[in-house]
Design an enzyme around this catalytic site. Structure first.
Site, PDB file in Angstrom:
ATOM      1  N   HIS A   1      22.972  39.815  43.709  1.00  0.00           N
ATOM      2  CA  HIS A   1      22.568  38.686  44.553  1.00  0.00           C
ATOM      3  C   HIS A   1      22.919  38.985  45.996  1.00  0.00           C
ATOM      4  O   HIS A   1      23.704  39.889  46.290  1.00  0.00           O
ATOM      5  CB  HIS A   1      23.217  37.372  44.090  1.00  0.00           C
TER       6      HIS A   1
ATOM      7  N   ASP B   1      32.145  32.240  35.300  1.00  0.00           N
ATOM      8  CA  ASP B   1      32.233  31.717  36.666  1.00  0.00           C
ATOM      9  C   ASP B   1      31.043  32.239  37.459  1.00  0.00           C
ATOM     10  O   ASP B   1      30.944  33.437  37.732  1.00  0.00           O
ATOM     11  CB  ASP B   1      33.544  32.155  37.323  1.00  0.00           C
ATOM     12  N   LEU B   2      30.150  31.369  37.833  1.00  0.00           N
ATOM     13  CA  LEU B   2      28.880  31.752  38.443  1.00  0.00           C
ATOM     14  C   LEU B   2      29.086  32.611  39.686  1.00  0.00           C
ATOM     15  O   LEU B   2      29.753  32.195  40.638  1.00  0.00           O
ATOM     16  CB  LEU B   2      28.080  30.493  38.796  1.00  0.00           C
ATOM     17  N   ASP B   3      28.522  33.817  39.648  1.00  0.00           N
ATOM     18  CA  ASP B   3      28.538  34.763  40.774  1.00  0.00           C
ATOM     19  C   ASP B   3      29.950  35.130  41.229  1.00  0.00           C
ATOM     20  O   ASP B   3      30.164  35.505  42.383  1.00  0.00           O
ATOM     21  CB  ASP B   3      27.745  34.198  41.969  1.00  0.00           C
ATOM     22  N   GLU B   4      30.928  35.031  40.329  1.00  0.00           N
ATOM     23  CA  GLU B   4      32.311  35.339  40.687  1.00  0.00           C
ATOM     24  C   GLU B   4      32.919  36.404  39.773  1.00  0.00           C
ATOM     25  O   GLU B   4      34.135  36.565  39.730  1.00  0.00           O
ATOM     26  CB  GLU B   4      33.168  34.069  40.665  1.00  0.00           C
TER      27      GLU B   4
END
Length: 288
Positions: free
Chosen positions: A197, A231-234
């Site tokens: 992303h 954990d979204l995008d982590e």
């Protein structure tokens, strides 16, 4: 005495740092007539931290076979409480690609695969849209259109998981797949899903981040490739890259720059994963 490149192997190790680890591993390989051709190591703190190691070694034709060596290494691993993985360098990992409508990351991976620069097999591509079916199938790769809506998400993920198991997939690459995966899906493939992303997060969240970046006059465009967690995008970061931009860039030119850096960062991350160059520890990675 000659070596056979078909029996080159890779060993990844992580454990508490203490005296004797390197000696034990090298002594073990010597006992099995292995020749170490590359060795990398890293310690977070020599006095009680974590120790990480990656070794490539060759087994001789008149020595021991790989499965025998792999089984025997469990005793060394147990004595140092290692988290470890040993695999043949010649074994091509089976990579599934998930994609939505944007094709830049998908095509980068397909180009590298066809050129022999990416040593994986690609048994299937899954998409929640039909747009890229013809493009994918032109490479001789099966394309599966699995639509996703709020109401059908659970069934769609179940269908996708079934396809992945049927094709014996080793890992998954989200090449701009614009869906949030459930905990069940992520838990089925832990540390085996790679996402890409833009690196505007958390500054420019939501829709149209490039327009927001243009309004703020950003000077850097970046991308992050990471392993997917709940954990979204982590999740643990594998690779990041940037391109410098200036006031002359329009919103569309920023978007083009973003696509370019996404392609580069993702392809590097996939290459490193397929070459067994990454050790995940907690929410960080060690990349050799």
């Amino acid at each position: 005495m000659s070596t056979n490149t078909n029996i080159r192997a890779r060993l990844l190790i992580s454990c508490l740092d203490r005296p004797g680890v390197v000696s034990a591993v090298s002594t073990f390989l010597h006992q099995y007539k292995a020749n170490i051709v590359q060795s990398d190591q890293y310690s977070t703190d020599p006095s009680g931290g974590m120790f990480f190691m990656r070794i490539e070694f060759d087994l001789f034709e008149d020595g021991y076979d790989f499965e025998e060596v792999k089984k025997a290494f469990t005793s060394v691993a147990s004595s140092f409480e290692m988290d470890w993985k040993m695999d043949l360098a010649s074994r091509r990992k089976r990579m599934a690609i998930f994609v939505s409508k944007e094709d830049h990351c998908l095509l980068e991976l397909l180009w590298k695969w066809r050129a022999g620069e990416l040593a994986v097999d690609i048994p299937l591509v899954i998409s929640n849209h039909p747009n890229l079916k013809e493009e994918v199938e032109s490479y001789g790769i099966p394309f599966y259109h699995i639509p996703v809506t709020k109401e059908t998400k659970a069934n769609a993920e179940s269908e996708a998981i079934t396809k992945l198991h049927e094709h014996d997939v080793d890992f998954i690459v989200l090449a701009r797949y614009m869906q949030i995966l459930s905990s069940d899906f992520v838990g089925t493939f832990p540390k085996r899903i790679i996402n890409i992303h833009h690196s505007f997060l958390p500054a420019f969240i939501g829709a149209n981040p490039y327009a927001k970046a243009f309004e703020r006059g950003v000077k850097l465009i970046g991308a992050t490739a990471h392993y997917v967690t709940d954990d979204l995008d982590e999740g643990p970061i594998i690779e990041q890259d940037i391109l410098r931009v200036n006031h002359r860039y329009t919103t569309e030119q920023l978007r083009v720059a973003g696509r370019n850096v996404e392609r580069i960062a993702l392809s590097r991350a996939v290459t490193w994963h397929s070459n067994d160059q990454i050790i995940v520890h907690g929410n960080k990675t060690v990349v050799f």
